[in-house]
Design a protein around this motif. Structure first.
Motif, short mmCIF file in Angstrom:
data_model
loop_
_atom_site.label_atom_id
_atom_site.label_comp_id
_atom_site.label_asym_id
_atom_site.label_seq_id
_atom_site.Cartn_x
_atom_site.Cartn_y
_atom_site.Cartn_z
N ARG A 102 -3.94 6.12 -15.40
CA ARG A 102 -2.74 5.81 -16.16
C ARG A 102 -1.67 5.24 -15.24
O ARG A 102 -1.10 4.19 -15.52
N ASN A 103 -1.40 5.93 -14.15
CA ASN A 103 -0.47 5.48 -13.14
C ASN A 103 -0.91 6.00 -11.79
O ASN A 103 -1.36 7.13 -11.69
N ILE A 104 -0.75 5.19 -10.77
CA ILE A 104 -1.01 5.63 -9.41
C ILE A 104 0.30 6.00 -8.74
O ILE A 104 1.25 5.22 -8.74
N ASN A 105 0.32 7.18 -8.17
CA ASN A 105 1.50 7.67 -7.48
C ASN A 105 1.47 7.32 -5.99
O ASN A 105 2.37 6.68 -5.47
N VAL A 106 0.40 7.72 -5.32
CA VAL A 106 0.27 7.51 -3.89
C VAL A 106 -1.11 6.95 -3.58
O VAL A 106 -2.11 7.41 -4.13
N MET A 107 -1.16 5.97 -2.71
CA MET A 107 -2.40 5.51 -2.13
C MET A 107 -2.23 5.50 -0.62
O MET A 107 -1.15 5.17 -0.12
N ILE A 125 0.31 -0.89 6.01
CA ILE A 125 -0.28 -0.58 4.72
C ILE A 125 0.41 -1.44 3.66
O ILE A 125 1.62 -1.66 3.70
N SER A 126 -0.37 -1.93 2.72
CA SER A 126 0.17 -2.70 1.62
C SER A 126 -0.59 -2.35 0.35
O SER A 126 -1.67 -1.75 0.40
N ARG A 127 -0.03 -2.74 -0.76
CA ARG A 127 -0.56 -2.28 -2.04
C ARG A 127 -0.43 -3.38 -3.08
O ARG A 127 0.60 -4.05 -3.16
N ASP A 128 -1.46 -3.54 -3.87
CA ASP A 128 -1.45 -4.43 -5.00
C ASP A 128 -1.56 -3.56 -6.24
O ASP A 128 -2.66 -3.13 -6.63
N ASN A 129 -0.44 -3.27 -6.85
CA ASN A 129 -0.42 -2.35 -7.98
C ASN A 129 -1.20 -2.87 -9.18
O ASN A 129 -1.80 -2.08 -9.92
N ALA A 130 -1.19 -4.17 -9.38
CA ALA A 130 -1.91 -4.74 -10.52
C ALA A 130 -3.41 -4.54 -10.40
O ALA A 130 -4.12 -4.48 -11.40
N LYS A 131 -3.90 -4.43 -9.18
CA LYS A 131 -5.33 -4.27 -8.94
C LYS A 131 -5.71 -2.86 -8.51
O LYS A 131 -6.87 -2.59 -8.21
N ASN A 132 -4.73 -1.96 -8.48
CA ASN A 132 -4.97 -0.59 -8.01
C ASN A 132 -5.68 -0.58 -6.66
O ASN A 132 -6.64 0.15 -6.44
#
Length: 122
Positions: free
Chosen positions: A29-34, A69-76
């Protein structure tokens, strides 16, 4: 059910670079921490870096200034760019995800990848 898939590990010479990727899929549903943890030979698992929703990041002192570290929220998906690698970076690197499952509202759940080996050696 959530799947966490890592890639990008391998053998590299000191001073070299690697880029790790981790993609989460499933009942998200939602990612909080990666983030990323690692466990070297004869050592306990330790935090390397993580990315918290809202854009905050944290780094362990030994990797600060060398890893990003980087994050692509659209792709989880979360990435770990590792530069200026040292032999002491040799470890199994594990992806960590803290998230809300679909249909749940009161707590988060944690999932781990199976690990990818990073070896830094000449």
């Amino acid at each position: 059910q959530v799947q966490v898939v890592e890639s990008g590990g391998g053998l590299v010479q000191p001073g070299g670079s690697l880029r790790l990727s981790c993609a989460a899929s499933g009942r998200i549903r939602n990612i909080n921490v990666m983030g990323w943890y690692r466990q070297g030979p004869g050592k306990e698992r330790e935090l390397v870096a993580n990315s918290i929703s809202g854009g905050m990041t944290n780094y362990a002192d030994p990797v600060k200034g060398r890893f990003t570290i980087s994050r692509d929220n659209a792709k989880n998906t979360v990435y770990l760019q590792m530069n200026s690698l040292k032999p002491e970076d040799t470890a199994v690197y594990f992806c960590y995800v803290n998230l809300y499952l679909t249909g749940t509202y009161y707590r988060t759940y944690e999932f781990w990848g199976q690990g990818t080996q990073v070896t830094v050696s000449s």
